[in-house]
Design an enzyme around this catalytic site. Structure first.
Site, mmCIF file in Angstrom:
data_model
loop_
_atom_site.group_PDB
_atom_site.id
_atom_site.type_symbol
_atom_site.label_atom_id
_atom_site.label_comp_id
_atom_site.label_asym_id
_atom_site.label_seq_id
_atom_site.Cartn_x
_atom_site.Cartn_y
_atom_site.Cartn_z
ATOM 1 N N LYS A 54 6.190 5.406 -2.088
ATOM 2 C CA LYS A 54 6.804 6.424 -0.545
ATOM 3 C C LYS A 54 8.364 5.624 -1.404
ATOM 4 O O LYS A 54 9.461 6.961 -0.732
ATOM 5 C CB LYS A 54 6.865 5.686 0.623
ATOM 6 C CG LYS A 54 5.442 6.674 1.436
ATOM 7 C CD LYS A 54 5.020 6.118 2.491
ATOM 8 C CE LYS A 54 4.400 6.859 2.712
ATOM 9 N NZ LYS A 54 3.559 6.675 4.447
ATOM 10 N N HIS A 70 0.874 -0.935 0.094
ATOM 11 C CA HIS A 70 0.247 -0.231 0.216
ATOM 12 C C HIS A 70 0.882 1.477 0.174
ATOM 13 O O HIS A 70 0.221 2.280 -0.485
ATOM 14 C CB HIS A 70 -0.321 0.594 1.660
ATOM 15 C CG HIS A 70 -0.762 0.098 2.347
ATOM 16 N ND1 HIS A 70 0.340 -1.041 3.492
ATOM 17 C CD2 HIS A 70 -0.838 1.165 3.693
ATOM 18 C CE1 HIS A 70 0.614 -0.222 4.534
ATOM 19 N NE2 HIS A 70 0.566 1.120 4.175
ATOM 20 N N ASP A 71 1.991 1.247 0.215
ATOM 21 C CA ASP A 71 2.617 2.416 0.737
ATOM 22 C C ASP A 71 4.026 1.901 -0.329
ATOM 23 O O ASP A 71 4.948 3.247 -0.075
ATOM 24 C CB ASP A 71 3.140 2.160 2.021
ATOM 25 C CG ASP A 71 2.625 3.584 2.688
ATOM 26 O OD1 ASP A 71 1.145 4.198 1.972
ATOM 27 O OD2 ASP A 71 2.906 3.280 4.034
ATOM 28 N N HIS A 79 3.065 9.698 -3.150
ATOM 29 C CA HIS A 79 3.324 8.530 -3.547
ATOM 30 C C HIS A 79 2.219 7.340 -3.352
ATOM 31 O O HIS A 79 2.203 5.920 -3.889
ATOM 32 C CB HIS A 79 3.861 8.282 -1.657
ATOM 33 C CG HIS A 79 2.421 7.856 -0.839
ATOM 34 N ND1 HIS A 79 2.023 8.687 -0.488
ATOM 35 C CD2 HIS A 79 1.686 6.502 -0.383
ATOM 36 C CE1 HIS A 79 0.795 8.127 0.923
ATOM 37 N NE2 HIS A 79 0.941 6.933 0.283
ATOM 38 N N HIS A 84 -5.887 6.384 0.491
ATOM 39 C CA HIS A 84 -6.515 7.648 1.269
ATOM 40 C C HIS A 84 -7.183 8.694 0.697
ATOM 41 O O HIS A 84 -7.600 9.955 1.595
ATOM 42 C CB HIS A 84 -4.391 8.961 1.525
ATOM 43 C CG HIS A 84 -3.410 8.154 2.119
ATOM 44 N ND1 HIS A 84 -3.282 8.328 3.687
ATOM 45 C CD2 HIS A 84 -2.463 7.805 1.595
ATOM 46 C CE1 HIS A 84 -1.799 7.656 3.702
ATOM 47 N NE2 HIS A 84 -1.711 7.837 2.774
#
Length: 251
Positions: free
Chosen positions: A113, A109-110, A138, A165
């Site tokens: 980044k 999910h990240d 991101h 998000h």
């Protein structure tokens, strides 16, 4: 004139039947041999497919952990998000197959980044407007990295990376989707992400106590969070907190 001997019709038929039966037996034997050969091939293909799936899952976890390793503060984050996501999906009645796919997809999910500068990721205190704008990218970076995969797990990971998000009230990013416009997997992982972020210490904040986290979800029900998913969180809050502790202990 000598009479010809009549044709033994019964004998002729019996011989024909015998030959036909023999041919049938041979055919059955060949079919059985082919079936056994096909079964053996299918077993090998099944084993190979299992190995491919296992390798994919291990690779997915490693990719997620590569991004996570940039920060010592988030070393437990992926495992916690996966554990909470699994609980929420199970409470929603998802199948074991759906839950397993979600669990591994959540590890990415990240992923985006990796494209965010360390100075922003590790900045203590509030980000400037420009720094915040960069941080929000991101989501789209992760989407771009994953969107072209033909593997269902990675395609789901792409959706989660892009939309986790977004907010129920439409005030999230990157697209400002609202309500059911936000893919369910992203809403679910987004909640798991927030729970762990609030419960954890970061360079810009202290860890929140569980009672404050619960109050936050009560307040943001129908605003930041899907109200039905929020109800699941509140109903099973202690179990979720225990799963978080367990995931941290395993790491």
């Amino acid at each position: 004139m000598k009479r010809k001997k009549p044709i033994d019709v019964d004998g002729y038929k019996t011989q024909e039947f015998r030959e036909a039966a023999l041919d049938s037996q041979m055919l059955v034997m060949e079919i059985r041999a082919k079936q056994e050969e096909i079964e053996e091939i299918n077993k090998k293909l099944s084993t190979l497919n299992d190995e491919i799936e296992t390798t994919l899952r291990e690779t997915v976890k490693m990719l997620g952990e590569i991004g996570e390793s940039r920060s010592t503060e988030t070393k437990h984050h992926l495992g916690v998000v996966a554990a909470i996501s699994v609980i929420l999906a199970r409470k929603l009645g998802w199948s074991d197959e759906q839950i397993e796919e979600l669990e591994y997809a959540s590890y990415l999910h990240d992923l985006g980044k990796i494209g965010i500068p360390d100075a922003i990721l590790e900045k203590p205190g509030r980000l400037s407007d420009e720094e915040y704008r960069i941080m929000t990218t991101h989501t789209t970076i992760g989407w771009e990295l994953l969107k072209n995969s033909q593997r269902p797990l990675l395609r789901q990971a792409a959706v989660i990376a892009k939309y986790h998000h977004e907010r129920w009230d439409g005030r999230g990013y990157p697209e400002g989707l609202a309500g059911d416009e936000i893919p369910l997997v992203a809403r679910l992982v987004g909640i798991a992400d927030v729970i762990d972020a609030l419960c954890s210490r970061r360079c810009y904040k202290e860890a929140w106590p569980a009672v404050k986290v619960r109050a936050f979800f009560e307040e943001e029900r129908g605003r930041q969070f899907d109200p039905k998913l929020t109800d699941v969180v509140l109903e099973h809050f202690e179990e979720i907190m225990a799963a978080r502790d367990g995931a941290i202990a395993e790491r």
